[in-house]
Write an enzyme that holds these catalytic residues in place. Sequence first.
Site, PDB file in Angstrom:
ATOM      1  N   GLU A 301       0.834  -1.212   0.000  1.00  0.00           N
ATOM      2  CA  GLU A 301       0.000   0.000   0.000  1.00  0.00           C
ATOM      3  C   GLU A 301       0.864   1.255   0.000  1.00  0.00           C
ATOM      4  O   GLU A 301       0.548   2.246  -0.661  1.00  0.00           O
ATOM      5  CB  GLU A 301      -0.942   0.013   1.216  1.00  0.00           C
ATOM      6  CG  GLU A 301      -1.950  -1.125   1.255  1.00  0.00           C
ATOM      7  CD  GLU A 301      -3.049  -1.019   0.196  1.00  0.00           C
ATOM      8  OE1 GLU A 301      -3.072  -0.015  -0.541  1.00  0.00           O
ATOM      9  OE2 GLU A 301      -3.863  -1.957   0.096  1.00  0.00           O
ATOM     10  N   ARG A 305       0.779   3.765  -3.224  1.00  0.00           N
ATOM     11  CA  ARG A 305       0.153   5.077  -2.980  1.00  0.00           C
ATOM     12  C   ARG A 305       1.190   6.172  -2.766  1.00  0.00           C
ATOM     13  O   ARG A 305       1.117   7.246  -3.366  1.00  0.00           O
ATOM     14  CB  ARG A 305      -0.772   5.018  -1.755  1.00  0.00           C
ATOM     15  CG  ARG A 305      -1.910   4.038  -1.932  1.00  0.00           C
ATOM     16  CD  ARG A 305      -2.876   4.064  -0.762  1.00  0.00           C
ATOM     17  NE  ARG A 305      -3.691   2.855  -0.752  1.00  0.00           N
ATOM     18  CZ  ARG A 305      -4.983   2.810  -0.461  1.00  0.00           C
ATOM     19  NH1 ARG A 305      -5.621   3.897  -0.126  1.00  0.00           N
ATOM     20  NH2 ARG A 305      -5.644   1.666  -0.477  1.00  0.00           N
ATOM     21  N   GLU A 569     -11.826   0.786 -10.473  1.00  0.00           N
ATOM     22  CA  GLU A 569     -11.460  -0.124 -11.572  1.00  0.00           C
ATOM     23  C   GLU A 569     -12.302   0.043 -12.833  1.00  0.00           C
ATOM     24  O   GLU A 569     -11.775   0.000 -13.948  1.00  0.00           O
ATOM     25  CB  GLU A 569     -11.484  -1.579 -11.093  1.00  0.00           C
ATOM     26  CG  GLU A 569     -10.376  -1.932 -10.099  1.00  0.00           C
ATOM     27  CD  GLU A 569     -10.621  -1.415  -8.700  1.00  0.00           C
ATOM     28  OE1 GLU A 569     -11.782  -1.061  -8.393  1.00  0.00           O
ATOM     29  OE2 GLU A 569      -9.665  -1.344  -7.893  1.00  0.00           O
ATOM     30  N   THR A 658      -0.662   0.720 -10.257  1.00  0.00           N
ATOM     31  CA  THR A 658      -1.987   0.206  -9.908  1.00  0.00           C
ATOM     32  C   THR A 658      -2.785   1.177  -9.037  1.00  0.00           C
ATOM     33  O   THR A 658      -3.954   0.936  -8.740  1.00  0.00           O
ATOM     34  CB  THR A 658      -1.888  -1.193  -9.251  1.00  0.00           C
ATOM     35  OG1 THR A 658      -3.175  -1.784  -9.199  1.00  0.00           O
ATOM     36  CG2 THR A 658      -1.289  -1.109  -7.858  1.00  0.00           C
TER      37      THR A 658
END
Length: 671
Positions: A301, A305, A569, A658
């Site tokens: 994460e 991020r 998504e 992502t």
Amino acid sequence: MYQSATKDFIALTLTDQNCHIYNNGKHRKQSCWRKWKQLSRLQRSLILALLALLLILGLLSFSHVSMQRREFSNKEDWLGMSDDLLKPAFPGVKSVFGPNEEGKAPAPVVRPNLGSDSVPELKEPNVPAFQKPHTNKKIFPNKRGPPSLQKNGNVSDTFVVARQEEDKEEEDGEKPKKMVSWRGAMIEADQVTEPPPSANEKDDAAPPVPNVSVETGMNRLEAVRDAFRHAWKGYKDYAWGHDELKPISKSFGEWFGLGLTIIDSLDTMWIMGLKEEFAEAKQWVEKELSFNQNVDVNLFETTIRVLGGLLSTYHLSGDQLFLNKAKDLGARLMPAFKTPSKIPFSDVNIGKGTAHPPRWTSDSSMAEVTSIQLEFRELSRLTQDPMFKEVVDEVMKKVHKLPGKHDGLIPMFINTNSGQFSHRGIYTLGARADSYYEYLLKQWIQGGKTEDELLEDYIEAINGVKKHLVRQTGAHKLTFVGELSHNRFSPKMDHLVCFLPGTLALGVHNDLPGDHMDLAAALMETCHQMYTQMGTGLSPEIAHFNLHATDGHDIIVKPADTHNLLRPETVESLFYMYRFTKDPKYREWGWEILQNFNKYTKVSGGGYTSINNVRDPENPEPRDKMESFFLGETLKYFYLLFSDEKDLLSLDKYVFNTEAHPLPIWPSPPK
Ligand code: DMJ
């Protein structure tokens, strides 16, 4: 008879120690009665009055208890009633109620169709070629937004919750730091996004996209900017410097204590041209952000991020500050790779330089260890220090050779001691595996399409997906990607899987097999249906698909899966699909989603909230959390979807990590 009984009662009620209870009832009666007679008139009156009072109190409490019982059974009636009365978003899909995933009060939710939920034996895929889904005209009841989220709606409710929260915080002595709100033009702009209640009521009659030029998409871009400003305002006012906004309680949530929302949002603001907001965020990074903290962070994460956000912002802005921060963070994450197998631990203490797996296991999830590569590789390229790239390349090499894959599909976990797959037998493109597939392709693109093993693994995996996981629904031939669990097919698809149409399309854009595009288009349609078939027009977290045509329904939502976390998504894939096909329907679908986020998740006063129940437009049940990826990803992809700017983040020059942070495709292949 009545009188004598009363006397008996009174006498026995007196607890005078002289008024003994004897075995012989007669004796007892006489003895107590005598005592009673000996009392003065005043004493007797007082006692009688006292008893009368007790009697009244007894009666009152009885009626209170029975009222509570009645209310309780009324609640049951209400839930049962709403079960039946809830307007099904798709005819025939019934609702039930049951405990939600957090064990909260049961809410009206969708009754799974038990017939279709059974897990059929694994057979040959039933989709040799993708049949075009029967696209029904959209069933899209254009309802009003939920009262609790309307600007002029339940303001008092929101206020009460906030007030209670504030009171509690005052009691706890932990009042959150209130930041000075940025006012002015931003507020006005904000009001443009949300139509006045009267306009909402007339939605049915209104044209689908009022005042929007489909050619230029300009107003839509402004609507996305407005949405961003609204989200940002809530974050600034109530959560500044903390990880996430809790917009309903007007407070914040802390995960790693790294100001996640600020860092995740930096490049979005840059792309949207929100200069003032960017400047303020940058100042926070410069003055406040420190990684020298005794805090456990999740490697994946934090990489996607924070490291990803800093690197992309460095590229877009050219400001060295962001690269310096990225270097510092990258070095602090390195201890995660010190494991017997070189498969990284999930957690790192960035202050102490120690790392460990989660408490309950020595496994790491596959998506986590294989979706940090774009960022670490880029960090090496920028710093000329190979160590970042080496550790993540090592993971990919190991996984490439690892036995236990199923036609390119990987299990969900890997053991950090043995370096072997664990919990074998379950194959999914959803949680814990999703971005493994995404990063195979994207690393290959990042490195100039020269690293053959990555491409091989990607192609093999997509073939495996087609062979084992792709099916169509019985009723309307919606194509979906299910899961395989110990050789049994489960028709379950996480919303997370909706990244796949975009990734497949990106592959085809990079000369991969053309039939991947057929699958991409078919899956895109399904992801779209996951939104349109819900009462709010927003997708649930997980959908189950009906393989049988019996009752005409394609999508089933289980009670625990009715939430929507503002995930990106589908919008992400719409962006790719539009970029590569220029088919305007993808923009229309995205526009509908944005409008529904505004209707059902926008919180008056600032911010957007996750919701618990996408089936119920009257009460979507705000969850009080705005994930940082809503600003980092969802809104960014909306903007890119609607933008006609030709060179805005060309997919021939950038590859998105992502978490939607664009990183450059390398001009020359890696050594
Ligand atoms: C994001 O953090 C990333 O997109 C990740 O790959 C999956 N989960 C969230 C968004 O849903």
